[in-house]
Design an enzyme around this catalytic site. Structure first.
Site: not given
Length: 558
Positions: A33, A259, A269
């Protein structure tokens, strides 16, 4: 696969798929994204997707899942493309965007309405959250859930042409408000966002949610293996529901892996942006955060990041990776490639009283002690030199093995000197140390004495001013992601600046690297650490060096 580098559970799955279908056209993608810069966690996914595409002679798309213009920016698109290219990967064909498929996605949304599987809802965001329930309590149906198909089609068209304000209506899937999986409790598929999009400008005022666009974009691009992290495991249920209930011709297979969680680091983020907005760090490329641009500016190389990702492997088990492993990977590389030279971060002056003021010698020294192919450079020796302030101690300490009054020390590549006197100013600060230089000791062991310790130095006539930025961990606890108030864990000494000198004879070599991040310049400043030229803030008149990593390899000693 015999290659241990690719010996993970995803490879085993792919091998089985090829065994079932020898004509399988392997196709994966990296779908960020564009709402921030990439970080080391993304690097793990980048390496996995692109390396597998190379290994299985397949293709890897770069696709931006750009479904939320309120948080996205073209500068993030460009930074992501630059980071992937810098890591050395090439995506298949043109860069793709989910926004390219907005017209198709809109038709799929209408298809769900016509099938009675989606409805326009007028609950507010807060009401939708309240109606959704919790992990322990089921949700309840929206009062707008049982509208007719014809009414929902008309309302959805009104949403599309801008008849509703932002937040006034949304399109939701009609699944099961009593599902044990919250993601299946009538999730939102489309919402109104009255902001210009970086790709489609003002052509749309309704935007698909990430979950709706993501799986359908994978299908449109004929992705065979959709690889994502474990937090999307539950979302797979929704993806499969969407694909099953729309007229798509291709169903990608999704596989999840753990992850990356890194010690002393924040990878969210959203939280990184909080650090930026609060001026705790200076931007997305601040060397104290593990964004790819931050690591690059700190001095990490593509090969060191790739080696780190290879070492941590691909598993389904979440764990906290030691930061020292990341440091080990770059230290191992720079130990082979960095030029050895001398720098003084906190200078104190040495006067060699038995040498003439015009005394000048030039020593040719190796750029790397174990690699003659890296060449040599010259250092100048005169009767006035600088040493590190920490290499002299006025008070007696039997454990201290460097320079002090009455004791000898060897200057790197040069002579043995002996401290005899101290000069101080009116405030009792040391101005200089008066020393005797034994000119018979060049390259020789002292007679009938133990060889003294060696320190680095720079002649006062061979100095170039520089700033040295010593980066330490940004957080003073191992797992700040677990802290509710992570800002309370900031290390106040995460950046320490020193003003000192490097050897002026290196000036010509350095100048061509300023403002050129594609070709980084690395040094091992002897006895201090590995440093790189800061290609952003350095000027021809004032150089800045960032400490990449110190000399001591903690991880390798375990």
């Amino acid at each position: 696969m015999n290659n241990k580098k690719y010996n993970n559970f995803i490879c085993h799955i792919i091998n089985q798929d090829f065994h079932k279908n020898k004509n399988l056209s392997f196709h994966t993608r990296f779908p960020p994204e564009p709402n921030g810069h990439l970080h080391i966690g993304h690097a793990k996914s980048i390496c996995l997707n692109f390396e597998l595409a190379y290994l299985y002679k397949g293709r890897c798309n770069l696709r931006f899942d750009d479904t939320n213009p309120s948080k996205e920016n073209i500068k993030y698109v460009n930074s992501i493309k630059n980071d992937i290219s810098w890591l050395g990967y090439k995506w298949h064909g043109n860069v793709r965007y989910s926004s390219e498929y907005f017209s198709i996605l809109y038709q799929y949304a209408k298809e769900l309405i016509y099938k009675g599987l989606a409805y326009v809802d007028h609950l507010t965001k807060e009401e939708i959250r309240e109606y959704r329930g919790t992990l322990n309590t089921p949700g309840k149906n929206s009062p707008y859930r049982n509208r007719t198909i014809e009414e929902n089609i008309q309302l959805f068209k009104k949403m599309k042409i801008g008849k509703y304000a932002e937040g006034e209506a949304c399109l939701r899937a009609k699944i099961d408000m009593h599902s044990s999986f919250i993601v299946m409790r009538d999730p939102v598929l489309y919402r109104i966002i009255s902001i210009s999009h970086h790709q489609t400008q003002k052509n749309w005022c309704i935007y698909p949610t990430y979950d709706f666009a993501h799986c359908l974009s994978d299908s449109i691009e004929k992705i065979t293996h959709s690889l994502c992290t474990l937090e999307f495991q539950d979302n797979k249920r929704l993806y499969n529901w969407i694909l099953k209930n729309t007229n798509v011709s291709h169903h990608p297979k999704q596989y999840e892996f753990s992850r990356l969680n890194l010690e002393f680091s924040i990878l969210s983020k959203r939280k990184l942006k909080i650090l930026i907005d609060n001026n705790i760090i200076q931007g997305w490329d601040d060397p104290r955060i593990p964004t790819i641009s931050g690591l690059r500016r700190k001095g990490y190389t593509p090969s060191s990041i790739k080696e780190f990702c290879q070492k941590i492997g691909i598993t389904k088990q979440n764990n906290l990776i030691e930061y020292s492993l990341l440091e080990h990977c770059i230290r191992k590389e720079l130990n082979q490639t960095a030029i050895r030279t001398m720098a003084i971060l906190e200078p104190i002056k040495i006067f060699l009283y038995n040498l003439d003021q015009n005394h000048k010698e030039i020593f040719t020294v190796p750029n790397h002690p174990n690699n003659p192919n890296m060449g040599t450079h010259e250092v100048i020796f005169t009767n006035m030199i600088y040493i590190e302030r920490s290499d002299f101690q006025e008070k007696y300490d039997k454990e201290y093995k460097r320079l002090r009054i009455g004791e000898e020390i060897r200057l790197r590549y040069a002579y043995i000197i002996k401290a005899e006197k101290i000069e101080k100013d009116e405030y009792n600060n040391i101005i200089s140390i008066i020393c005797y230089c034994d000119i018979s000791t060049l390259g020789k062991r002292p007679k009938n004495k133990k060889n003294p310790a060696v320190i680095h130095w720079i002649s006062t006539k061979n100095t170039l001013k520089a700033e040295f930025r010593l980066y330490n961990q940004l957080f003073n606890i191992k797992n700040p992601e677990q802290q509710k108030n992570f800002l309370s864990c900031i290390n106040p000494l995460s950046l320490v600046k020193k003003n000192g000198f490097i050897e002026k004879t290196l000036e010509q070599k350095i100048q061509k690297y300023i403002n050129n991040d594609r070709n980084q310049l690395f040094f091992q400043f002897e006895r201090i650490g590995y440093f790189c030229l800061d290609y952003i803030d350095s000027k021809k008149s004032f150089l800045i060096f960032n400490r990449t990593v110190n000399l001591r390899d903690v991880w390798n000693r375990k």
